[in-house]
Scaffold this motif. Structure first.
Motif, PDB file in Angstrom:
ATOM      1  N   GLY A 180      72.265  63.537 -11.791  1.00 23.73           N
ATOM      2  CA  GLY A 180      73.020  62.979 -12.899  1.00 23.73           C
ATOM      3  C   GLY A 180      72.078  62.614 -14.034  1.00 23.73           C
ATOM      4  N   ALA A 181      72.110  61.349 -14.446  1.00 27.41           N
ATOM      5  CA  ALA A 181      71.242  60.895 -15.526  1.00 27.41           C
ATOM      6  C   ALA A 181      69.914  60.346 -15.009  1.00 27.41           C
ATOM      7  CB  ALA A 181      71.952  59.824 -16.353  1.00 27.41           C
ATOM      8  N   ALA A 182      69.648  60.545 -13.723  1.00 27.03           N
ATOM      9  CA  ALA A 182      68.404  60.077 -13.123  1.00 27.03           C
ATOM     10  C   ALA A 182      67.613  61.269 -12.589  1.00 27.03           C
ATOM     11  CB  ALA A 182      68.698  59.092 -11.986  1.00 27.03           C
ATOM     12  N   SER A 183      66.386  61.004 -12.186  1.00 22.89           N
ATOM     13  CA  SER A 183      65.583  62.066 -11.571  1.00 22.89           C
ATOM     14  C   SER A 183      64.576  61.452 -10.615  1.00 22.89           C
ATOM     15  CB  SER A 183      64.853  62.894 -12.629  1.00 22.89           C
ATOM     16  OG  SER A 183      63.824  62.134 -13.243  1.00 22.89           O
ATOM     17  N   ARG A 184      64.138  62.278  -9.688  1.00 22.56           N
ATOM     18  CA  ARG A 184      63.034  61.917  -8.798  1.00 22.56           C
ATOM     19  C   ARG A 184      61.900  62.895  -9.083  1.00 22.56           C
ATOM     20  NH1 ARG A 184      62.993  61.321  -2.145  1.00 22.56           N
ATOM     21  NH2 ARG A 184      60.718  61.109  -1.941  1.00 22.56           N
ATOM     22  N   ALA A 185      60.727  62.364  -9.385  1.00 23.54           N
ATOM     23  CA  ALA A 185      59.604  63.212  -9.772  1.00 23.54           C
ATOM     24  C   ALA A 185      58.382  62.919  -8.923  1.00 23.54           C
ATOM     25  CB  ALA A 185      59.264  62.981 -11.248  1.00 23.54           C
ATOM     26  N   ILE A 186      57.529  63.930  -8.789  1.00 28.58           N
ATOM     27  CA  ILE A 186      56.219  63.680  -8.215  1.00 28.58           C
ATOM     28  C   ILE A 186      55.372  62.972  -9.276  1.00 28.58           C
ATOM     29  CG2 ILE A 186      56.396  65.657  -6.674  1.00 28.58           C
ATOM     30  CD1 ILE A 186      54.522  67.199  -8.514  1.00 28.58           C
ATOM     31  N   SER A 187      54.293  62.362  -8.880  1.00 27.30           N
ATOM     32  CA  SER A 187      53.458  61.652  -9.849  1.00 27.30           C
ATOM     33  C   SER A 187      52.738  62.661 -10.748  1.00 27.30           C
ATOM     34  CB  SER A 187      52.427  60.792  -9.129  1.00 27.30           C
ATOM     35  OG  SER A 187      51.418  61.603  -8.542  1.00 27.30           O
ATOM     36  N   PRO A 188      52.415  62.265 -11.971  1.00 30.14           N
ATOM     37  CA  PRO A 188      51.654  63.169 -12.830  1.00 30.14           C
ATOM     38  C   PRO A 188      50.341  63.635 -12.201  1.00 30.14           C
ATOM     39  CG  PRO A 188      52.606  61.420 -14.146  1.00 30.14           C
ATOM     40  CD  PRO A 188      52.864  61.064 -12.705  1.00 30.14           C
ATOM     41  N   ALA A 189      49.681  62.737 -11.476  1.00 29.70           N
ATOM     42  CA  ALA A 189      48.421  63.124 -10.821  1.00 29.70           C
ATOM     43  C   ALA A 189      48.657  64.215  -9.787  1.00 29.70           C
ATOM     44  CB  ALA A 189      47.770  61.900 -10.173  1.00 29.70           C
ATOM     45  N   ALA A 190      49.730  64.070  -9.002  1.00 31.94           N
ATOM     46  CA  ALA A 190      50.053  65.088  -7.999  1.00 31.94           C
ATOM     47  C   ALA A 190      50.429  66.404  -8.670  1.00 31.94           C
ATOM     48  CB  ALA A 190      51.192  64.596  -7.105  1.00 31.94           C
ATOM     49  N   ALA A 191      51.143  66.315  -9.789  1.00 28.72           N
ATOM     50  CA  ALA A 191      51.527  67.530 -10.513  1.00 28.72           C
ATOM     51  C   ALA A 191      50.298  68.281 -11.006  1.00 28.72           C
ATOM     52  CB  ALA A 191      52.439  67.171 -11.683  1.00 28.72           C
ATOM     53  N   ARG A 192      49.353  67.565 -11.549  1.00 32.68           N
ATOM     54  CA  ARG A 192      48.153  68.222 -12.074  1.00 32.68           C
ATOM     55  C   ARG A 192      47.373  68.923 -10.969  1.00 32.68           C
ATOM     56  NH1 ARG A 192      48.170  63.432 -15.255  1.00 32.68           N
ATOM     57  NH2 ARG A 192      46.645  62.384 -13.906  1.00 32.68           N
ATOM     58  N   ILE A 193      47.244  68.261  -9.833  1.00 35.21           N
ATOM     59  CA  ILE A 193      46.534  68.879  -8.704  1.00 35.21           C
ATOM     60  C   ILE A 193      47.265  70.134  -8.242  1.00 35.21           C
ATOM     61  CG2 ILE A 193      45.896  68.567  -6.280  1.00 35.21           C
ATOM     62  CD1 ILE A 193      45.452  65.581  -6.955  1.00 35.21           C
ATOM     63  N   ALA A 194      48.586  70.021  -8.081  1.00 36.42           N
ATOM     64  CA  ALA A 194      49.376  71.153  -7.591  1.00 36.42           C
ATOM     65  C   ALA A 194      49.361  72.313  -8.575  1.00 36.42           C
ATOM     66  CB  ALA A 194      50.813  70.701  -7.322  1.00 36.42           C
ATOM     67  N   ILE A 195      49.405  72.011  -9.872  1.00 31.40           N
ATOM     68  CA  ILE A 195      49.389  73.071 -10.883  1.00 31.40           C
ATOM     69  C   ILE A 195      48.044  73.788 -10.884  1.00 31.40           C
ATOM     70  CG2 ILE A 195      49.392  73.504 -13.376  1.00 31.40           C
ATOM     71  CD1 ILE A 195      51.554  71.265 -13.567  1.00 31.40           C
ATOM     72  N   SER A 196      46.968  73.035 -10.886  1.00 32.77           N
ATOM     73  CA  SER A 196      45.642  73.662 -10.882  1.00 32.77           C
ATOM     74  C   SER A 196      45.451  74.540  -9.652  1.00 32.77           C
ATOM     75  CB  SER A 196      44.559  72.586 -10.942  1.00 32.77           C
ATOM     76  OG  SER A 196      43.274  73.169 -10.925  1.00 32.77           O
ATOM     77  N   GLU A 197      45.780  73.993  -8.486  1.00 26.77           N
ATOM     78  CA  GLU A 197      45.617  74.766  -7.255  1.00 26.77           C
ATOM     79  C   GLU A 197      46.583  75.942  -7.201  1.00 26.77           C
ATOM     80  OE1 GLU A 197      46.102  71.893  -4.157  1.00 26.77           O
ATOM     81  OE2 GLU A 197      44.059  71.098  -4.372  1.00 26.77           O
ATOM     82  N   GLY A 198      47.814  75.733  -7.668  1.00 23.17           N
ATOM     83  CA  GLY A 198      48.811  76.796  -7.632  1.00 23.17           C
ATOM     84  C   GLY A 198      48.465  77.960  -8.532  1.00 23.17           C
ATOM     85  N   VAL A 199      47.976  77.658  -9.729  1.00 28.87           N
ATOM     86  CA  VAL A 199      47.573  78.724 -10.655  1.00 28.87           C
ATOM     87  C   VAL A 199      46.379  79.492 -10.104  1.00 28.87           C
ATOM     88  CG1 VAL A 199      46.562  79.186 -12.923  1.00 28.87           C
ATOM     89  CG2 VAL A 199      48.532  77.658 -12.727  1.00 28.87           C
ATOM     90  N   GLU A 200      45.385  78.765  -9.603  1.00 32.37           N
ATOM     91  CA  GLU A 200      44.215  79.447  -9.052  1.00 32.37           C
ATOM     92  C   GLU A 200      44.610  80.385  -7.913  1.00 32.37           C
ATOM     93  OE1 GLU A 200      39.846  78.562  -6.983  1.00 32.37           O
ATOM     94  OE2 GLU A 200      41.146  76.896  -7.547  1.00 32.37           O
ATOM     95  N   LYS A 201      45.449  79.902  -7.020  1.00 32.32           N
ATOM     96  CA  LYS A 201      45.877  80.732  -5.898  1.00 32.32           C
ATOM     97  C   LYS A 201      46.682  81.931  -6.368  1.00 32.32           C
ATOM     98  CE  LYS A 201      48.282  80.483  -1.445  1.00 32.32           C
ATOM     99  NZ  LYS A 201      49.016  79.596  -0.507  1.00 32.32           N
ATOM    100  N   ALA A 202      47.580  81.712  -7.347  1.00 29.49           N
ATOM    101  CA  ALA A 202      48.430  82.800  -7.839  1.00 29.49           C
ATOM    102  C   ALA A 202      47.608  83.913  -8.477  1.00 29.49           C
ATOM    103  CB  ALA A 202      49.439  82.251  -8.838  1.00 29.49           C
ATOM    104  N   LEU A 203      46.569  83.528  -9.234  1.00 27.53           N
ATOM    105  CA  LEU A 203      45.776  84.525  -9.955  1.00 27.53           C
ATOM    106  C   LEU A 203      44.652  85.117  -9.111  1.00 27.53           C
ATOM    107  CD1 LEU A 203      45.503  82.823 -13.468  1.00 27.53           C
ATOM    108  CD2 LEU A 203      47.172  84.521 -12.682  1.00 27.53           C
ATOM    109  N   SER A 204      44.359  84.473  -7.983  1.00 28.87           N
ATOM    110  CA  SER A 204      43.282  84.968  -7.115  1.00 28.87           C
ATOM    111  C   SER A 204      43.796  85.842  -5.985  1.00 28.87           C
ATOM    112  CB  SER A 204      42.513  83.788  -6.511  1.00 28.87           C
ATOM    113  OG  SER A 204      41.939  82.982  -7.498  1.00 28.87           O
ATOM    114  N   GLY A 205      45.119  85.982  -5.887  1.00 30.87           N
ATOM    115  CA  GLY A 205      45.704  86.744  -4.794  1.00 30.87           C
ATOM    116  C   GLY A 205      45.393  88.226  -4.888  1.00 30.87           C
TER     117      GLY A 205
END
Length: 266
Positions: A180-205
């Motif tokens: 609805g008008a609310a959301s549940r989010a991961i922390s910004p710190a967790a997002a940054r870690i996941a994005i960095s690791e996810g991009v590296e893995k995606a491009l290194s495959g």
């Protein structure tokens, strides 16, 4: 390796309200910084995977959101809007090995993000070949025009699920889930870690996802919230009224769809 990043804000970890996404509001500064941090995380991941050049399109609202000084020396940025139909993907061409998306959000008419929309808030739904489309839909097809795969997306759970269906093998990071008008989010710190690791893995495959297959024919239907907008859009050459609040346009070349939307949605 050249990498393109299309950066939006409404799928940034923790975002909830329009005041957090728009210039002029006190809350905007925090989320501008968080948007920038997620882009930096994507740059770091791409660099770790071997990227030598990164082009970033600031693809939210004014196109003047990302903080410039933190950007790495190997990156360049396109700010503002030249008026080109490629829009959020402007600057992409066939010389890039992959495109990445950060801060992406669900399409208009869905409940996966309180800020869900498509292009602007005057549109209630954008329908392409009979399926409700998102900004990601259009941008992945734009990348396919250049034969460039979209290898990674970070954003709300809804747009990540859509991306996995449209682009088998794409790497995703789900930053938030709307209720609805609310959301549940991961922390910004967790997002940054996941994005960095996810991009590296995606491009290194061993292989990147294949570019989206472009259909031979396209029909786009834009449903507006206000019939006044539909009437104005109906005057674009080749556009036809499609009910009291909708306009349709057909073409065999996806660029013609992009060009039509450039004018019909302005």
């Amino acid at each position: 390796m050249k990498i393109f990043i299309s950066a939006d804000i409404e799928g940034t970890a923790g975002i909830l309200n329009w005041n957090e996404a728009e210039h002029g509001h006190a809350d905007y500064a925090e989320f501008r910084a968080l948007m920038t941090a997620e882009v930096l995380a994507a740059c770091e991941g791409a660099r770790a995977a071997g990227a030598t050049e990164i082009l970033i399109k600031d693809a939210h609202d004014t196109g003047r959101n990302l903080m410039l000084d933190p950007l790495p020396a190997y990156a360049s940025i396109i700010r503002g809007w030249p008026g080109h139909p490629d829009s959020m993907m402007f600057g992409l061409d066939a010389s890039f090995q992959a495109a990445l998306c950060t801060g992406y959000h669900s399409k208009a008419g869905t409940e996966d993000n309180p800020l869900a929309h498509t292009s602007n808030l005057r549109i209630s739904r954008l329908i392409l070949n009979g399926e409700v489309a998102s900004e990601f839909t259009m941008n992945a097809l734009c990348a396919a025009r250049y034969k460039v795969p979209v290898a990674f997306i970070a954003g709300d759970a809804g747009i990540c699920a859509e991306a996995r269906t449209m682009v088998p093998g794409i790497a995703t990071v789900e930053t938030l889930q709307g209720f609805g008008a609310a959301s549940r989010a991961i922390s910004p710190a967790a997002a940054r870690i996941a994005i960095s690791e996810g991009v590296e893995k995606a491009l290194s495959g061993a292989s990147l996802p294949a570019p989206v297959t472009l259909p031979e024919q396209f029909e786009v239907v834009v449903e507006y919230n206000n019939p006044v907008d539909a009437y104005r859009a109906s005057w674009y050459p080749g556009a036809k009224s499609h009910g009291p609040r909708a306009v349709a346009f057909t073409a065999s070349d996806f660029f013609e769809i992009q060009r039509a939307l450039r004018f019909m949605n302005s």
